[in-house]
Write a protein that holds these residues in place. Structure first.
Motif, PDB file in Angstrom:
ATOM      1  N   PRO A  63       0.837  -1.202   0.000  1.00  0.00           N
ATOM      2  CA  PRO A  63       0.000   0.000   0.000  1.00  0.00           C
ATOM      3  C   PRO A  63       0.871   1.252   0.000  1.00  0.00           C
ATOM      4  CG  PRO A  63       0.036  -0.981   2.183  1.00  0.00           C
ATOM      5  CD  PRO A  63       0.772  -1.928   1.281  1.00  0.00           C
ATOM      6  N   PRO A  64       0.414   2.327  -0.629  1.00  0.00           N
ATOM      7  CA  PRO A  64       1.201   3.569  -0.646  1.00  0.00           C
ATOM      8  C   PRO A  64       1.387   4.136   0.766  1.00  0.00           C
ATOM      9  CG  PRO A  64      -0.564   3.648  -2.281  1.00  0.00           C
ATOM     10  CD  PRO A  64      -0.822   2.456  -1.414  1.00  0.00           C
ATOM     11  N   THR A  65       2.615   4.441   1.124  1.00  0.00           N
ATOM     12  CA  THR A  65       2.905   4.940   2.458  1.00  0.00           C
ATOM     13  C   THR A  65       2.146   6.227   2.770  1.00  0.00           C
ATOM     14  OG1 THR A  65       5.123   3.970   2.372  1.00  0.00           O
ATOM     15  CG2 THR A  65       4.751   5.678   4.023  1.00  0.00           C
ATOM     16  N   MET A  66       2.111   7.157   1.822  1.00  0.00           N
ATOM     17  CA  MET A  66       1.450   8.435   2.081  1.00  0.00           C
ATOM     18  C   MET A  66      -0.038   8.246   2.322  1.00  0.00           C
ATOM     19  SD  MET A  66       3.523  10.952   2.317  1.00  0.00           S
ATOM     20  CE  MET A  66       2.363  12.299   2.144  1.00  0.00           C
ATOM     21  N   ALA A  67      -0.672   7.360   1.581  1.00  0.00           N
ATOM     22  CA  ALA A  67      -2.102   7.107   1.775  1.00  0.00           C
ATOM     23  C   ALA A  67      -2.357   6.482   3.143  1.00  0.00           C
ATOM     24  CB  ALA A  67      -2.629   6.194   0.667  1.00  0.00           C
TER      25      ALA A  67
END
Length: 217
Positions: A63-67
């Motif tokens: 999963p995208p870290t920022m999200a």
């Protein structure tokens, strides 16, 4: 015909000390994002539980870290601007510490020589930093900017050793593909299974002679 030469990042082109533990991440998020310790600890727990779960499953998409960070802060009723979240990640992962990361000069030289010979150089990394911060870190370390494409898994998607990650970074009309990395499990074996040439790099004694032989440099 020129080859695609894919370099792993950490412990191949970028040498690093061990990353800090959860307590350091928590303290950093509390400081940079002005959170209390309980809230910061919960955010760290939520984000890294999701990342570690994905990392432990070879076929799971990362999963995208920022999200993840944005959602975890929202759950705590503490939303923050993207720039502030990026600053928190930058500091939490040691990028502001001049001793945390260093350029591997022999690998940097191999990147330059590969590109100068007409080969396509690319980068690939299982990482926690989103792509824009990874590029900032690489620029800060003076990693040669001779690569035309990079796959940073913190932006979301397949990760090493998933064959999908190798196919993505290896896209193009190449007669041969070469993977250069330090990990037998996540770099060398999966690339070899796809028919790529491979060059194992020992972080303690980086020697790229095998790559120079393969590419006749």
């Amino acid at each position: 015909m020129p080859a695609a030469v894919v370099f792993d990042c950490f412990d191949t082109i970028v040498m690093s000390r061990p990353l800090p533990g959860p307590e350091t991440y928590t303290a950093c998020l509390a400081d940079v994002l002005a959170l209390d310790q309980r809230c910061a600890g919960q955010v760290v727990h939520t984000v890294f539980t999701a990342v570690f779960a994905a990392m432990s499953d070879r076929s799971a998409l990362q999963p995208p870290t920022m999200a993840l960070l944005d959602a975890a802060l929202g759950e705590q009723g503490q939303p923050r601007e993207r720039a502030d979240m990026e600053k928190a990640l930058w500091h939490a992962l040691g990028c502001a510490d001049p001793g945390q990361y260093a350029l591997c000069e022999p690998t940097a030289d191999a990147m330059r020589r590969s590109a100068a010979a007409g080969h396509t150089v690319r980068l690939m990394s299982n990482c926690y930093l989103p792509g824009n911060l990874m590029r900032r870190l690489l620029h800060q370390l003076k990693v040669p900017e001779v690569y035309d494409r990079a796959l940073f898994t913190a932006d979301g998607g397949p990760k090493k050793p998933d064959p999908r990650a190798f196919r993505l970074i290896g896209e193009g009309d190449f007669e041969r593909r070469v993977m250069v990395g330090d990990s037998e499990e996540t770099d060398i074996a999966p690339a070899a299974a796809l028919g790529w040439d491979t060059v194992h790099v020992d972080p303690g004694d980086p020697d790229l002679t095998e790559l120079f032989t393969l590419l006749e440099l």
